[in-house]
Design a protein around this motif. Structure first.
Motif, PDB file in Angstrom:
ATOM      1  N   SER A   1      -6.853  -0.223  -6.477  1.00 37.68           N
ATOM      2  CA  SER A   1      -7.731  -0.823  -5.472  1.00 37.68           C
ATOM      3  C   SER A   1      -7.799   0.092  -4.255  1.00 37.68           C
ATOM      4  N   LEU A   2      -8.895   0.040  -3.576  1.00 35.84           N
ATOM      5  CA  LEU A   2      -9.081   0.885  -2.400  1.00 35.84           C
ATOM      6  C   LEU A   2      -8.226   0.434  -1.219  1.00 35.84           C
ATOM      7  N   ASP A   3      -7.791  -0.833  -1.229  1.00 35.43           N
ATOM      8  CA  ASP A   3      -6.918  -1.300  -0.143  1.00 35.43           C
ATOM      9  C   ASP A   3      -5.440  -0.991  -0.409  1.00 35.43           C
ATOM     10  N   GLY A   4      -5.128  -0.416  -1.574  1.00 39.75           N
ATOM     11  CA  GLY A   4      -3.771  -0.001  -1.879  1.00 39.75           C
ATOM     12  C   GLY A   4      -2.846  -1.106  -2.368  1.00 39.75           C
TER      13      GLY A   4
ATOM     14  N   PRO B   1       0.796  -1.231   0.000  1.00 40.76           N
ATOM     15  CA  PRO B   1       0.000   0.000   0.000  1.00 40.76           C
ATOM     16  C   PRO B   1       0.831   1.284   0.000  1.00 40.76           C
ATOM     17  N   GLU B   2       1.971   1.285   0.692  1.00 42.83           N
ATOM     18  CA  GLU B   2       2.791   2.498   0.733  1.00 42.83           C
ATOM     19  C   GLU B   2       3.524   2.760  -0.590  1.00 42.83           C
ATOM     20  N   LYS B   3       3.504   1.799  -1.507  1.00 47.26           N
ATOM     21  CA  LYS B   3       4.164   1.964  -2.805  1.00 47.26           C
ATOM     22  C   LYS B   3       3.172   2.093  -3.964  1.00 47.26           C
TER      23      LYS B   3
END
Length: 151
Positions: free
Chosen positions: A95-98, A64-66
């Motif tokens: 995606s919403l979850d990253g 998610p952080e990338k």
């Protein structure tokens, strides 16, 4: 070769990139209108089971952080691809979850899509992309059915 290019280039080697807009040698001319696509009016590609361009859907996984950085690289590459022969459209979805990015590509034919992926300018930028993603899964698809809200 790893990542996105490995899956796409394995389709076949067609030699040097074509330098003109239009179909591969011997193929009938094709246009955005032929596929029911109006690039001037539609923000999303229009999908029809009876008029099919080449469709590549790539699912990219990242932490998610990338995701934002991966999406930025993909957006830059999409702008490059938009200038290549045979380009119809590219839609990037996050995606919403990253954890995922879906890249939906439409091209006039597979030879021109392959040529665009094999161009030296496109290839130079992908080394860093493998560092910020954990999995890249490209495949070619065809539409089997379209059901919309008008039915």
């Amino acid at each position: 070769m790893t990542g996105l290019l490995a899956g796409v280039v394995e389709l076949a080697d067609t030699g040097p990139r074509q330098q003109r807009w239009g179909p591969a040698p011997g193929a009938a001319p094709r246009s955005c209108a032929e596929f029911g696509l109006d690039q001037g009016r539609s923000a999303m590609p229009q999908i029809h089971a009876d008029k099919q361009p080449v469709t590549q859907i790539t699912i990219v996984e990242s932490e998610p952080e990338k995701q934002a950085e991966a999406l930025s690289v993909m957006t830059e590459r999409a702008r490059f691809m938009a200038r290549q022969p045979g380009f119809i459209s590219i839609s990037l979805h996050r995606s919403l979850d990253g954890r995922r990015i879906v890249n939906y590509v439409q091209w006039q034919n597979s030879d021109l899509l392959r040529s665009a992926h094999q161009s030296p300018e496109f290839r130079r930028q992908w080394g860093h992309f493998d560092e910020i993603t954990s999995e890249i899964d490209p495949h070619l698809y065809e539409v089997s059915a379209v059901i919309d809200g008008k039915a």
